[in-house]
Write a protein that holds these residues in place. Structure first.
Motif, PDB file in Angstrom:
ATOM      1  N   MET A 105       9.886   6.923   1.857  1.00  0.00           N
ATOM      2  CA  MET A 105       9.440   6.340   3.142  1.00  0.00           C
ATOM      3  C   MET A 105       9.946   4.886   3.258  1.00  0.00           C
ATOM      4  SD  MET A 105       7.019   8.434   4.401  1.00  0.00           S
ATOM      5  CE  MET A 105       6.183   7.029   5.378  1.00  0.00           C
ATOM      6  N   ASP A 106      10.127   4.614   4.681  1.00  0.00           N
ATOM      7  CA  ASP A 106      10.513   3.104   4.900  1.00  0.00           C
ATOM      8  C   ASP A 106       9.629   2.127   4.424  1.00  0.00           C
ATOM      9  OD1 ASP A 106      11.451   0.805   6.016  1.00  0.00           O
ATOM     10  OD2 ASP A 106      11.221   1.596   8.178  1.00  0.00           O
ATOM     11  N   PRO A 107      10.042   1.373   3.487  1.00  0.00           N
ATOM     12  CA  PRO A 107       9.242   0.188   3.025  1.00  0.00           C
ATOM     13  C   PRO A 107       8.477  -0.374   4.002  1.00  0.00           C
ATOM     14  CG  PRO A 107      11.249   0.050   1.966  1.00  0.00           C
ATOM     15  CD  PRO A 107      11.481   0.889   3.223  1.00  0.00           C
ATOM     16  N   GLU A 108       8.802  -0.710   5.129  1.00  0.00           N
ATOM     17  CA  GLU A 108       8.292  -1.248   6.226  1.00  0.00           C
ATOM     18  C   GLU A 108       7.319  -0.469   6.965  1.00  0.00           C
ATOM     19  OE1 GLU A 108       8.525  -4.705   6.602  1.00  0.00           O
ATOM     20  OE2 GLU A 108       9.784  -4.737   4.810  1.00  0.00           O
ATOM     21  N   GLY A 109       7.051   0.591   6.700  1.00  0.00           N
ATOM     22  CA  GLY A 109       6.387   1.644   7.290  1.00  0.00           C
ATOM     23  C   GLY A 109       4.941   1.491   6.893  1.00  0.00           C
ATOM     24  N   SER A 110       4.060   1.956   7.812  1.00  0.00           N
ATOM     25  CA  SER A 110       2.617   1.964   7.530  1.00  0.00           C
ATOM     26  C   SER A 110       2.221   3.128   6.884  1.00  0.00           C
ATOM     27  CB  SER A 110       1.998   1.674   8.879  1.00  0.00           C
ATOM     28  OG  SER A 110       1.972   2.947   9.904  1.00  0.00           O
ATOM     29  N   ALA A 111       0.672   2.979   6.544  1.00  0.00           N
ATOM     30  CA  ALA A 111       0.118   4.139   6.225  1.00  0.00           C
ATOM     31  C   ALA A 111      -0.235   5.519   7.054  1.00  0.00           C
ATOM     32  CB  ALA A 111      -1.242   3.596   5.497  1.00  0.00           C
ATOM     33  N   ALA A 112       0.015   4.811   8.301  1.00  0.00           N
ATOM     34  CA  ALA A 112      -0.414   5.821   9.306  1.00  0.00           C
ATOM     35  C   ALA A 112       0.982   6.983   9.362  1.00  0.00           C
ATOM     36  CB  ALA A 112      -0.357   5.266  10.555  1.00  0.00           C
ATOM     37  N   ALA A 113       2.035   6.217   9.057  1.00  0.00           N
ATOM     38  CA  ALA A 113       3.332   6.899   8.965  1.00  0.00           C
ATOM     39  C   ALA A 113       3.385   7.840   7.750  1.00  0.00           C
ATOM     40  CB  ALA A 113       4.462   6.109   8.889  1.00  0.00           C
ATOM     41  N   LEU A 114       2.960   7.521   6.771  1.00  0.00           N
ATOM     42  CA  LEU A 114       2.650   8.305   5.738  1.00  0.00           C
ATOM     43  C   LEU A 114       1.662   9.497   5.664  1.00  0.00           C
ATOM     44  CD1 LEU A 114       3.451   8.928   2.671  1.00  0.00           C
ATOM     45  CD2 LEU A 114       1.695   7.330   1.880  1.00  0.00           C
ATOM     46  N   LYS A 115       0.680   9.291   6.565  1.00  0.00           N
ATOM     47  CA  LYS A 115      -0.011  10.246   6.825  1.00  0.00           C
ATOM     48  C   LYS A 115       0.449  11.349   7.728  1.00  0.00           C
ATOM     49  CE  LYS A 115      -4.730   7.820   6.328  1.00  0.00           C
ATOM     50  NZ  LYS A 115      -5.827   7.614   6.967  1.00  0.00           N
ATOM     51  N   ASP A 116       1.203  11.035   8.504  1.00  0.00           N
ATOM     52  CA  ASP A 116       1.962  12.107   9.453  1.00  0.00           C
ATOM     53  C   ASP A 116       2.884  13.033   8.770  1.00  0.00           C
ATOM     54  OD1 ASP A 116       0.681  10.982  11.727  1.00  0.00           O
ATOM     55  OD2 ASP A 116       2.338   9.742  12.242  1.00  0.00           O
ATOM     56  N   ARG A 117       3.533  12.177   7.656  1.00  0.00           N
ATOM     57  CA  ARG A 117       4.386  12.979   6.730  1.00  0.00           C
ATOM     58  C   ARG A 117       3.703  13.949   5.916  1.00  0.00           C
ATOM     59  NH1 ARG A 117       9.356  10.751   4.883  1.00  0.00           N
ATOM     60  NH2 ARG A 117       9.508  12.730   3.874  1.00  0.00           N
ATOM     61  N   LEU A 118       2.390  13.532   5.370  1.00  0.00           N
ATOM     62  CA  LEU A 118       1.666  14.452   4.674  1.00  0.00           C
ATOM     63  C   LEU A 118       1.020  15.717   5.278  1.00  0.00           C
ATOM     64  CD1 LEU A 118      -0.180  11.979   2.229  1.00  0.00           C
ATOM     65  CD2 LEU A 118       1.888  13.481   1.622  1.00  0.00           C
ATOM     66  N   ALA A 119       0.755  15.364   6.645  1.00  0.00           N
ATOM     67  CA  ALA A 119       0.368  16.276   7.487  1.00  0.00           C
ATOM     68  C   ALA A 119       0.957  17.405   7.768  1.00  0.00           C
ATOM     69  CB  ALA A 119      -0.317  15.609   8.948  1.00  0.00           C
ATOM     70  N   ALA A 120       2.368  17.157   7.877  1.00  0.00           N
ATOM     71  CA  ALA A 120       3.705  18.260   8.038  1.00  0.00           C
ATOM     72  C   ALA A 120       3.696  18.887   6.873  1.00  0.00           C
ATOM     73  CB  ALA A 120       4.764  17.425   8.312  1.00  0.00           C
ATOM     74  N   TRP A 122       1.453  19.086   3.928  1.00  0.00           N
ATOM     75  CA  TRP A 122       0.170  20.023   3.495  1.00  0.00           C
ATOM     76  C   TRP A 122      -0.431  20.560   4.694  1.00  0.00           C
ATOM     77  CZ3 TRP A 122      -0.691  15.409  -0.496  1.00  0.00           C
ATOM     78  CH2 TRP A 122      -0.119  15.845  -1.712  1.00  0.00           C
ATOM     79  N   ASP A 123      -0.246  20.543   5.858  1.00  0.00           N
ATOM     80  CA  ASP A 123      -0.877  20.827   7.066  1.00  0.00           C
ATOM     81  C   ASP A 123      -2.458  20.271   7.004  1.00  0.00           C
ATOM     82  OD1 ASP A 123      -0.966  22.181   9.391  1.00  0.00           O
ATOM     83  OD2 ASP A 123      -1.654  24.090   8.782  1.00  0.00           O
ATOM     84  N   VAL A 124      -2.764  19.265   6.506  1.00  0.00           N
ATOM     85  CA  VAL A 124      -3.835  18.453   6.619  1.00  0.00           C
ATOM     86  C   VAL A 124      -3.854  17.428   7.659  1.00  0.00           C
ATOM     87  CG1 VAL A 124      -5.701  17.046   5.564  1.00  0.00           C
ATOM     88  CG2 VAL A 124      -4.597  18.832   4.367  1.00  0.00           C
ATOM     89  N   PRO A 125      -4.605  17.690   8.992  1.00  0.00           N
ATOM     90  CA  PRO A 125      -4.303  16.474  10.040  1.00  0.00           C
ATOM     91  C   PRO A 125      -4.818  15.074   9.513  1.00  0.00           C
ATOM     92  CG  PRO A 125      -5.765  18.652  10.666  1.00  0.00           C
ATOM     93  CD  PRO A 125      -5.388  18.585   9.236  1.00  0.00           C
ATOM     94  N   ALA A 126      -4.189  14.354   9.990  1.00  0.00           N
ATOM     95  CA  ALA A 126      -4.190  12.823   9.527  1.00  0.00           C
ATOM     96  C   ALA A 126      -5.648  12.331   9.697  1.00  0.00           C
ATOM     97  CB  ALA A 126      -3.409  11.807  10.346  1.00  0.00           C
ATOM     98  N   ALA A 127      -6.516  12.869  10.591  1.00  0.00           N
ATOM     99  CA  ALA A 127      -7.770  12.494  10.595  1.00  0.00           C
ATOM    100  C   ALA A 127      -8.599  12.750   9.439  1.00  0.00           C
ATOM    101  CB  ALA A 127      -8.478  13.201  11.947  1.00  0.00           C
ATOM    102  N   PHE A 128      -8.529  13.672   8.455  1.00  0.00           N
ATOM    103  CA  PHE A 128      -9.230  13.998   7.597  1.00  0.00           C
ATOM    104  C   PHE A 128      -8.405  13.462   6.216  1.00  0.00           C
ATOM    105  CE2 PHE A 128      -9.546  17.935  10.246  1.00  0.00           C
ATOM    106  CZ  PHE A 128     -10.954  18.072  10.092  1.00  0.00           C
TER     107      PHE A 128
END
Length: 274
Positions: A105-120, A122-128
């Protein structure tokens, strides 16, 4: 002989008040006040006006600043993040035994950006997704690099090595369940879509929540809930599939025609998936 001049600004002083130190071949001298700077003890030494030297110094630094601004930014090294898929149970969290994924990840990136990567991945929407660094919840706006522990310190940071962050992802459905009761129909519809994407991983709790959405006052939400219920049921013969069938059948004779239509649509989809 050339005269070498080094200029050092004094704190909280105007440019005209500079400490000047000049070195010739024969010695060193200084002047600390505006005016004409001279070396009376050295024969043939040059004289220079302090304000003139100050303006020259300003021009030099301004030119250097412009050169730096034109230079392309230097890329920062990637932050290595290891994320374990944990489980939520009881009053705490258990991250042991779940699948592990490594992402850069980009060190300046946010947790929301990490959630988007994980959603792609594990196919788990960021809302969960609920991200934990140690025992602390990582909010969407949190900067990832700020979560690293300083070298040699423990604390609540999640760094296990230089440039590596350890995170646990917990599957959390409470927020989406609350959105199913939201006053805005678009929020309720998005919650239904999120539960459909989550599929059978939502368990019988998701099936029960989608059963309530079959009775929504908006037809579009009801029809989306029928489709989502079939996806949340999972394979035929599983407990969630049986619970989904019972949930839809219980509303097949509802007093509202729209609810009956949504329940029958869900039963048809469940039968097709059997």
């Amino acid at each position: 002989r050339p005269l070498c001049v080094a200029l050092r600004p004094l704190p909280e002083r105007p440019v005209s008040a500079l400490v000047l130190r000049a070195t010739c071949a024969d010695g060193t001298f200084r002047a600390a006040a505006p005016g004409v700077w001279e070396a009376p003890t050295l024969a043939g030494a040059r004289s220079a006006s302090v304000p003139t030297l100050g303006r020259s110094l300003q021009s030099h630094h301004e030119a250097r600043r412009r050169r730096l601004e034109r230079m392309p930014p230097r890329p920062m090294p990637a932050l290595h993040v290891s994320v374990r898929f944990g489980l939520a149970g009881g009053g705490g969290h258990d991250g042991a035994g779940g699948p592990l994924v490594l992402v850069d990840m980009d060190p300046e990136g946010s947790a929301a950006a990490l959630k988007d990567r994980l959603a792609a991945i594990w196919d788990v929407p960021a809302a969960f997704q609920e991200l934990l660094v140690g025992a602390s919840v990582l909010h969407n706006s949190a900067r990832l690099a700020a979560q690293l522990s300083p070298p040699g310190e423990g604390g609540c940071g999640g760094g296990s090595a230089a440039g590596e962050l350890e995170v646990t992802m917990i599957l959390c459905t409470n927020r989406v369940f609350e959105d199913l009761d939201h006053a805005d129909a678009s929020v309720r519809l998005q919650a239904v879509h999120d539960l459909a994407r989550l599929g059978p991983r939502g368990g019988e709790a998701a099936v029960s929540a989608l059963g309530g959405a079959l009775e929504d006052e908006v037809a579009l939400v009801r029809l989306a809930a029928a489709s989502a219920l079939a996806r949340a049921a999972g394979p035929s013969g599983t407990p969630t599939h049986g619970a989904a069938t019972a949930t839809a059948a219980a509303r097949a004779d509802h007093g509202d025609r729209g609810v009956r239509q949504a329940a029958l649509a869900a039963l048809a989809l469940l039968f097709d998936r059997s």
